[in-house]
Design a protein around this motif. Structure first.
Motif, PDB file in Angstrom:
ATOM      1  N   ALA D 166       1.846  21.546  34.246  1.00 54.06           N
ATOM      2  CA  ALA D 166       3.140  21.911  34.807  1.00 54.06           C
ATOM      3  C   ALA D 166       3.800  20.685  35.421  1.00 54.06           C
ATOM      4  CB  ALA D 166       2.966  23.003  35.859  1.00 54.06           C
ATOM      5  N   VAL D 167       3.004  19.882  36.083  1.00 48.05           N
ATOM      6  CA  VAL D 167       3.540  18.680  36.713  1.00 48.05           C
ATOM      7  C   VAL D 167       4.122  17.753  35.655  1.00 48.05           C
ATOM      8  CG1 VAL D 167       2.871  16.595  37.947  1.00 48.05           C
ATOM      9  CG2 VAL D 167       2.025  18.812  38.711  1.00 48.05           C
ATOM     10  N   LYS D 168       3.373  17.563  34.586  1.00 47.56           N
ATOM     11  CA  LYS D 168       3.809  16.660  33.508  1.00 47.56           C
ATOM     12  C   LYS D 168       5.084  17.170  32.866  1.00 47.56           C
ATOM     13  CE  LYS D 168       0.136  13.963  31.509  1.00 47.56           C
ATOM     14  NZ  LYS D 168      -1.158  14.629  31.237  1.00 47.56           N
ATOM     15  N   ASP D 169       5.073  18.454  32.553  1.00 49.30           N
ATOM     16  CA  ASP D 169       6.213  19.030  31.850  1.00 49.30           C
ATOM     17  C   ASP D 169       7.494  18.882  32.650  1.00 49.30           C
ATOM     18  OD1 ASP D 169       4.405  19.635  30.000  1.00 49.30           O
ATOM     19  OD2 ASP D 169       4.374  21.811  30.322  1.00 49.30           O
ATOM     20  N   ASN D 170       7.365  18.828  33.972  1.00 51.22           N
ATOM     21  CA  ASN D 170       8.555  18.731  34.795  1.00 51.22           C
ATOM     22  C   ASN D 170       8.870  17.298  35.218  1.00 51.22           C
ATOM     23  OD1 ASN D 170       9.623  21.475  35.288  1.00 51.22           O
ATOM     24  ND2 ASN D 170       7.508  21.821  35.939  1.00 51.22           N
ATOM     25  N   GLY D 171       8.024  16.365  34.802  1.00 51.22           N
ATOM     26  CA  GLY D 171       8.292  14.964  35.127  1.00 51.22           C
ATOM     27  C   GLY D 171       7.923  14.557  36.534  1.00 51.22           C
ATOM     28  N   ALA D 172       7.102  15.354  37.220  1.00 48.62           N
ATOM     29  CA  ALA D 172       6.643  14.970  38.564  1.00 48.62           C
ATOM     30  C   ALA D 172       5.322  14.205  38.461  1.00 48.62           C
ATOM     31  CB  ALA D 172       6.482  16.208  39.432  1.00 48.62           C
TER      32      ALA D 172
END
Ligand SMILES: Nc1ncnc2c1ncn2[C@@H]1O[C@H](COP(=O)(O)OP(=O)(O)OP(=O)(O)O)[C@@H](O)[C@H]1O
Ligand SMILES: Nc1ncnc2c1ncn2[C@@H]1O[C@H](COP(=O)(O)OP(=O)(O)OP(=O)(O)O)[C@@H](O)[C@H]1O
Ligand SMILES: [Mg+2]
Ligand SMILES: [Mg+2]
Lengths: 317, 326, 504, 316
Positions: D166-172
């Motif tokens: 989820a973090v990756k997908d959102n660029g965080a």
């Protein structure tokens, strides 16, 4: 020839204070590695993190000094905290009463351990191991493993500050000094040391070895319960895994600090305290420098090993 | 109270009568207990069930045998289950990478031996207290297993399972391995000079040293044996469950290993205990769980009962010791 | 009715499995009397004293104190009767200070508002210690003081309790000459103060010197009672041993023999300094010095039981050449009798037969341990050494002190070594057995074994040694050849009264 | 026609957590209801292995010895369980993997039933990050402290992976990892220094809600325990949907949690087991998780959506 004697004495002196030197070394290393380590805030958080282990360690020190080992402390801590928390939350008993009951309940468990060891004359390891099994079983049955949240009355101790430290931290530090006083300056404490130092001699001189051992187990239980109380304040709830494995960590910590596993030798302050503090610092420092979680334990093991290695040198000179 | 009466009673008190009575009572009690089970739960005696208890006890018994050696020599090895886990994981890893069983077994034994030696050196040469020394190894092995497996489980080669985890005739390979280990270890401990020296060290290390027994060397050997046993247990277990992971050793395992040794009559203070005792201890622990499960009792109640039974058994042992001592 | 003595113990019985340790023992004593108790090992002397001290409980019998029937079942009863026992092995707590050890019963009295007042405690401790002429710092941790000093703690403890009856169980067996003199002085003072002193020893001269009356025990019974004025040493010896005891003297002359062990430059600061010596085949070499002079440490360092700072040890190998040898290796090949059987002499929880074979396991191992052979050998030694035990299965911890010492000797003799280190071979051993052990030592030497003996008994050095090295402060300061060995010379040398004759 | 009987043998890994004991209870209750309503009678035999993979292997063999029709097992080791599956199949019985996806490559379970912990973590973290972005924090400034439960526990590991995805997908970015063995004290002891060393961290994810109590204690100590609308709030995401989490959301501290509908797992297991035992085919069944946030919680509470309250009621 005198020079050699002097050198030998100097070495010995250094090694006798190895723990302190090592402690300073750890502080230095971590301070260099992280700018956040050597700060007042972090000192507070180290103290705060060490409260539970300190409490258990104080009790364990008494058990070790009298020459026994109490492996039920972790489970006992969870047990007394859970039972009293249940009474407080589900049965609406007075929260203050329940808080006080935690160490008392812990003491009772310790008393049972002590009776089994001294009166029924069972092996202390097995008794306390069995006690651990049984207590965990009982807790799971009672609580169904649901976390129990503390009411506001309990939590207020966390926010009430003395000298910038939460009241419960100050409390355990004061208790620690009191217990050191008991050990060093009261007849009771000295006789505990006597019994641990040479149980045969004690029984020959008519000191009641049984009773002092019983007392030591009870104290160990009381402090396990007190640990439960502190964690209730600190954490605001009793959860699963509380105190799990703390018996071994606590033993390691206080042995690190210089309490002898053979009995008779040791102190609550500074020895047990230093041990607990160093172990907490290692954990804190490693976390702070962001050590990889996969190597965390390896690093911890190596640090403890180096420390014990240095410590062992003093017996060889 | 009349002093004379008080003392005349005591005059008759000494003899070995008590010991005999005690043996008789415990045998009768034991038999009664077994008969009671036979009536209440005949399934308990089904061959498959007994064999299943044996299989489950085997790894614990093998490790407890190693623990017995350490305990007789007056030490304690907390690291056995962790060493077992680490060597199992590295063995499985090697097998996966090399597709070679021999290399896998070699890796398992190498790691176990290395860590056993490390324990031995820490205790005998450096002079670290065995409790702390083996605890260091325990933390280290746990950490390293985490690193190696990255918390996944690694399957072992099917041939490995076939070799060490299948039935030979009616007997599971684990059982055979356990019996072989136990016979050899029991023999070493009770029938040889090496074994006698271990008892000597556990009874009084300084005296043993003055007698010219190489205490350091023997202590290292003792830890080496407990390491080897951990390795063998790793082979037995990984073969049986055909993979290695961090769940090989749970908290329960380490307790079982120590409890089996103590229930079997060993003492933390050293100088007493036999491998046979460890075996019986392991049986009692696993048989009891099995029996209670048959009665449909849930896991946590079993834990409570287990605790009580351990205490009861050692209590019986204490009575016997006291009976001997008048 | 005849006048009752102040203290009477009448018809005491104590049973142990297989042993009637006290058999109808009646011993009485009056105030102002020093009563000696003597007898062979296992006679029941310690049992009697332990019973009085309340450490064990007799099975039958009565005590009268001041004419009143009294029960003594535990230490409290005994304390109330004001009986104090000075143990054979000092009973002290090693991690505590001297003062705390002295006042362990009375700590309450020094407590104010729950806090022990150490200042007052230390002051009072010094007072008592100076009363008995002991120069010990009351703040010292007991770990760091000598055996003799520990015994002083026990005596001080008895004084603190103001005991009327003071019991000594072989107190001199680990005391230096000065300390011994001091002890005799204290006993004299006790007598002056009209206390009862009972005194166990195996040394007839001590009995003759300080006791008024002597009770002889054997196999749990009182077999004789003498007024010391009326008896000669010889009569007493026969009374104890049942026969005359021959004095063993090492008469053979073994000069110019080859060296089997050579020690060079052994150092372990601060207790061993620059030790050099050699032992020849068939020689009995004595190490003589005051207590605490470092004799034990020298031997322990040679055998690498302690880690020396420097030093080389050579041993003659099969080819007859001196070869460097490590302490561990040497320890395996030689036999070593330690001075403290409780600490490192015995396996207390093991039976006699296992104890005896332990130094010699390889000899009894033919693929498996030959237990029958071990037991047979043990039985043979039990007979030869007159160890008082019903069979070879008796646990060593239940043996009397002297019998335990015999077990230690039996083990080492059985090893049949080339080199034999003996530290206090006859500590606590009765006169019969002493003579036997001496005979064994001489026999070993005659067979070519090199013997290094540490003994604090002058007689032993005089009678057995071919050569004596004088040790002072961890240094070998002089060497005395057989022909020059004399009581006075040894005494003077060890105290540094005579000029040093440097050994080269 | 006679009513048929189906025996289900369950090998629990351990029941030391609320989630597991709740699933066990719902399963038992459902079987009671089921037997009352259906002709087919279901019988349960249960064992618990105390997190010991080897013990579980033996217990499954014991279950087979007792002639169960279907083995349901929450595998402690998802590879070790292979041998048990083979054995089950050899005995002609069916195997259901409960709450665990098995390691691919070995024998397959006849059906897998469970929540998807990866998904749970994903939806929760995703919701929290979306909220942060909506609050005006650019994605690249979102720094997350990820708490790992127990790295020995497959499900726990998958929580971590879900979070990471989820973090990756959102660029965080994840700035720090904490392993805590599910122990709140350990979490507390490690979280304080972690926050000190990572002053820019503005979000914390814990794989269950009990652990949030430790986060609360630490944040309170640093005076950072703020509601979502207050200055200096640290965004919090959890997983579970139990009472503690729901309360925290209602009070406005917790931003998101992933709700796992555990009773559904239990009921489906029984259904699938009966199907398999009667010789029918059955598919895998994964209960999807849904994100609970401060926005959507009230209506769900009103319609009695959460099982915890029901469970508390029934176990009183
Ligand atoms: N706890 C015990 N159990 C069994 N037997 C014992 C025990 N204590 C002493 N004995 C036996 O009682 C007898 C008397 O022992 P005691 O110690 O009184 O002898 P002693 O006269 O002091 O001898 P020594 O001169 O060697 O010290 C011995 O045979 C001894 O073996
Ligand atoms: N571990 C130690 N560390 C420091 N000093 C020690 C140690 N052990 C012994 N000493 C001291 O070394 C000196 C020599 O003691 P040792 O026991 O060798 O004397 P000894 O001549 O053998 O006397 P004894 O007749 O008691 O055997 C004593 O002053 C003793 O207190
Ligand atoms: Mg005696
Ligand atoms: Mg000496």
């Amino acid at each position: 020839m005198n020079r050699e004697v002097k050198i030998k004495n100097m070495k010995l002196a250094a090694l006798n204070n190895a723990v302190y030197i090592f402690g300073i070394l750890i502080i230095a290393v971590f301070s260099v590695m992280s700018p956040y380590f050597f700060t007042v805030t972090n000192a507070t958080s180290i103290l705060r993190a060490s409260t539970l282990m300190l409490s258990i360690g104080i009790g364990m020190t008494f058990a070790l000094i009298v020459g026994e080992l109490d492996l039920s402390v972790g489970a006992n801590c969870r047990f007394s905290a859970s039972v009293c928390a249940l009474l407080m939350v589900n049965y609406k008993w007075n929260p203050y009463l329940c808080m006080i009951m935690m160490p008392i309940l812990g003491g009772l468990v310790g008393l049972v351990n002590g009776i089994l060891v001294t009166r029924v004359k069972l092996n202390a390891w097995l008794v306390t191991l069995s006690m651990k099994l049984a207590l965990v079983g009982i807790v799971v049955k009672l609580t169904n493993t649901v976390a129990i949240n503390m009411p506001q009355e309990v939590l207020q101790f966390r926010n009430f500050k003395i000298f910038g430290l939460s009241s419960f931290i100050v409390f355990i530090l004061v208790v620690m000094l009191i217990m050191q006083f008991v050990l060093k300056y009261t007849t009771f404490g000295r006789k505990i040391v006597a019994v641990g130092s040479n149980p045969n001699a004690a029984s020959k001189l008519g000191l009641s070895v049984k009773n002092y051992k019983l007392a030591a187990f009870t104290i160990s239980g009381i402090f396990a319960g007190l640990g439960g109380m502190l964690i209730c304040i600190n954490l605001g709830s009793v959860t699963r895994e509380l105190g799990d494995g703390y018996e071994f960590t606590a033993v390691a910590a206080i042995v690190l600090g210089g309490v002898s596993l053979a009995g008779g030798e040791g102190s609550v302050f500074p020895k047990a305290f230093i041990g607990v503090l160093i172990l907490t610092m290692i954990e804190n420092g490693l976390t702070m420098i962001g050590a990889d979680i996969y190597v965390f334990q390896i690093a911890k093991a190596l640090i403890i090993f180096v420390m014990m290695y240095i410590d062992s040198k003093k017996n060889k000179i | 109270m009349n002093i004379k009466e008080y003392f005349t009673k005591k005059e008759k008190a000494f003899s070995n009568r008590k010991d005999k009575n005690f043996l008789l009572t415990s045998v009768i009690l034991g038999v009664l207990f077994l008969v009671a089970i036979a009536i209440a739960k005949p399934q308990f005696y089904a061959f498959r069930n007994l064999s299943s208890i044996l299989i489950q006890s085997s790894a614990v018994a093998i490790m407890a045998a190693g623990q017995i050696y350490v305990m007789v020599s007056g030490g304690i090895d907390l690291s056995i289950p962790s060493v077992m886990m680490l060597s199992g994981c590295i063995g499985a890893y090697t097998m996966r990478e090399t597709e070679n069983i021999m290399l896998g077994v070699l890796a398992i034994m190498m790691i176990a031996i290395l860590l056993g030696l490390f324990n031995g050196f820490s205790v005998a040469k450096i002079g670290i207290n065995p409790f702390v020394a083996t605890m260091i190894t325990m933390i280290f092995s746990n950490g390293l297993s985490l690193r190696v497996t990255k918390s996944t489980s690694i399957p072992v080669l099917p041939k490995f399972t076939e070799l060490f985890g299948k039935y030979y005739g009616p007997f599971h390979a684990n059982i055979i391995m356990m019996l072989v280990c136990l016979i050899i270890l029991q023999f070493l401990l009770t029938k040889t000079a090496f074994g006698r020296s271990i008892y000597a060290i556990g009874t009084n290390e300084k005296t043993a040293q003055a007698c010219g027994i190489k205490t350091g060397k023997i202590k290292i050997q003792v830890f080496l044996i407990s390491g080897i046993m951990a390795g063998l247990a790793a082979i037995a277990l990984t073969a049986r469950i055909s993979s290695s992971s961090l769940s090989l050793a749970s908290d329960g395992t380490s307790l079982d290993v120590i409890a089996a040794a103590i229930v079997g009559g060993a003492s933390i203070k050293g100088g007493v205990g036999t491998v046979l005792g460890a075996l019986i201890g392991a049986f009692i622990i696993n048989g009891l769980s099995n029996l209670l499960v048959l009665f449909g009792i849930d896991y946590y109640t079993i834990q409570i009962i287990k605790g009580a039974v351990f205490i009861f058994i050692t209590w019986f042992d204490t009575i016997r010791a006291n009976a001997r001592r008048v | 009715m005849e006048k009752r003595m102040y203290f009477e113990a009448r018809n005491l019985h104590k049973y142990y499995p297989g042993v009637h340790a006290l058999n109808n023992v009646t011993i009485v004593a009056d105030k102002g009397e020093v009563l000696g108790i003597i007898g062979i090992n296992g006679a029941g002397k310690s049992t009697f004293m332990n019973a009085l001290a309340g450490e064990i409980c007799i099975d039958k019998g009565t005590y009268y104190i001041d004419g009143k029937e009294t029960i003594i079942r535990n230490q409290n009863d005994s304390g109330k009767c004001r009986i104090a026992l000075i143990h054979q092995e000092a009973v002290v707590f090693k991690d505590m200070t001297v003062a705390e050890n002295i006042f362990i019963y009375n700590l309450n009295k020094y407590t104010k508002a729950g806090r022990i007042q150490y200042k007052r405690l230390f002051e009072d401790a010094s007072k008592y210690l100076s009363m008995i002429g002991a120069d010990i710092d009351p703040k010292e941790i007991v770990k760091n003081i000598t055996i003799g000093e520990k015994q002083m703690i026990e005596i001080a403890r008895a004084l603190v309790r103001d005991a009327e009856i003071v019991l000594f169980d072989e107190p001199t067996s680990s005391l230096s000459l000065d300390e011994k003199e001091n002890l005799f002085r204290i006993i004299g003072e006790l007598k002056q103060k009209n206390k009862i002193v009972m005194y166990i020893t195996h040394f007839i001269d001590e009995i003759m010197r300080i006791c008024d009356r002597t009770v002889v025990m054997r196999d749990g019974c009182v077999t004789g009672e003498f007024l010391n004025e009326d008896v000669t040493t010889k009569e007493l010896v026969t009374g104890i041993a049942g026969q005359e005891v021959e004095t063993i003297v090492n008469a053979t002359d073994k000069r110019d023999k080859e060296i089997v062990l050579k020690v060079e430059n052994l150092n372990c600061y601060p207790v061993v300094r620059n030790v050099n010596f050699a032992v020849k085949k068939g020689e009995i070499l004595g190490l003589w010095g005051l207590l605490g002079s470092g004799r034990t440490e020298i031997v322990r360092n040679i055998l690498a039981l302690d880690k020396p700072d420097s030093g080389i040890v050579y041993k003659r190998n099969n080819k007859g050449i001196l070869e460097k040898i490590s302490g561990h290796k040497l320890l395996e090949e030689c036999a070593y009798v330690t001075e403290d059987r409780h600490l490192d002499g015995l396996f207390m929880q093991m039976p006699i037969w296992k104890n005896i074979s332990m130094a010699n396991l390889k000899k009894f191992e033919h693929f498996i341990m030959d237990e029958q052979k071990e037991r047979d050998y043990a039985l043979q030694m039990i007979n030869e050494m007159q160890i008082k035990a019903s069979d070879e299965n008796v646990l060593v911890e239940t043996l009397s002190g002297g019998n335990q010492q015999k077990v230690v000797m039996a083990r080492s003799i059985g090893k049949n070594p080339d080199i034999f280190f003996i530290d206090e071979p006859t500590r606590g051993v009765d006169i019969n057995a002493k003579s036997f052990i001496h005979k064994k030592i001489v026999e070993l030497a005659e067979c070519g074994c090199a013997i290094v003996m540490i003994s604090s008994e002058l007689e032993e050095n005089l009678n057995l040694c071919d050569r004596v090295l004088i040790v002072r402060n961890g240094e070998i300061v002089a060497e005395v050849a057989k022909k020059d060995i004399s009581k006075q010379k040894l005494m003077d040398l060890c105290q540094g009264i005579r000029e040093e004759v440097k050994y080269e | 026609e006679e009513p048929k009987e189906v025996t289900i043998g369950i090998a629990w890994p351990s029941l030391g957590t609320q989630a597991w004991s709740a699933m066990a209870d719902y399963l038992r209750w459902y079987v009671e209801d089921y037997n009352a309503e259906n002709e087919v009678q279901v019988k349960l035999i249960e064992t618990t292995a105390g997190d010991d993979a080897a013990a579980q292997e033996t217990q499954i063999r014991d279950l087979l010895n007792q002639d169960v029709d279907v083995v349901v097992s929450g595998a402690i080791d998802t590879t070790a369980i292979w041998s048990s599956i083979t054995e089950t199949h050899d005995a002609g019985k069916k195997f259901i993997s409960f709450c665990r996806r098995l390691t691919p490559g070995g024998p397959e379970a006849d059906s897998t039933v469970g929540p998807d912990t990866y998904d749970t973590a994903y939806v929760s973290v995703d919701a929290a990050i979306k909220k942060m972005i909506a609050d005006g924090i650019p994605a690249e400034e979102i720094k997350i402290v990820r708490v790992q439960g127990d790295l020995k526990d497959q499900n726990a590991v998958r929580y971590g992976e879900g979070c990471e995805a989820a973090v990756k997908d959102n660029g965080a970015t994840i700035v720090a990892d904490i392993e805590c063995n599910w122990s709140v004290e350990t979490l507390m002891n490690k979280l304080a220094p972690t926050l000190q060393a990572n002053t820019d961290a503005n979000m914390i994810f814990t794989p269950n809600e009990d652990l949030m109590l430790g986060v609360q204690s630490v944040l309170e100590g640093k005076e950072l325990w703020k509601k979502s609308d207050e200055e200096g709030h640290i965004y919090l995401a959890a997983a579970g949907g139990c009472e503690i989490g729901l309360n925290m959301i209602q009070e406005g501290y917790l931003d998101a949690t992933g709700y796992e509908n555990l009773p559904q797992v239990s009921t489906n297991t029984v259904d699938v087991a009966v199907k398999l035992a009667l010789g029918e085919e059955a598919d895998d069944f994964f209960v999807k998780s849904e994100p609970i946030t401060q926005e959507n919680i009230q209506p769900l509470l009103d319609e009695n959506h959460f099982w915890v309250y029901d469970y508390a009621e029934r176990t009183k």
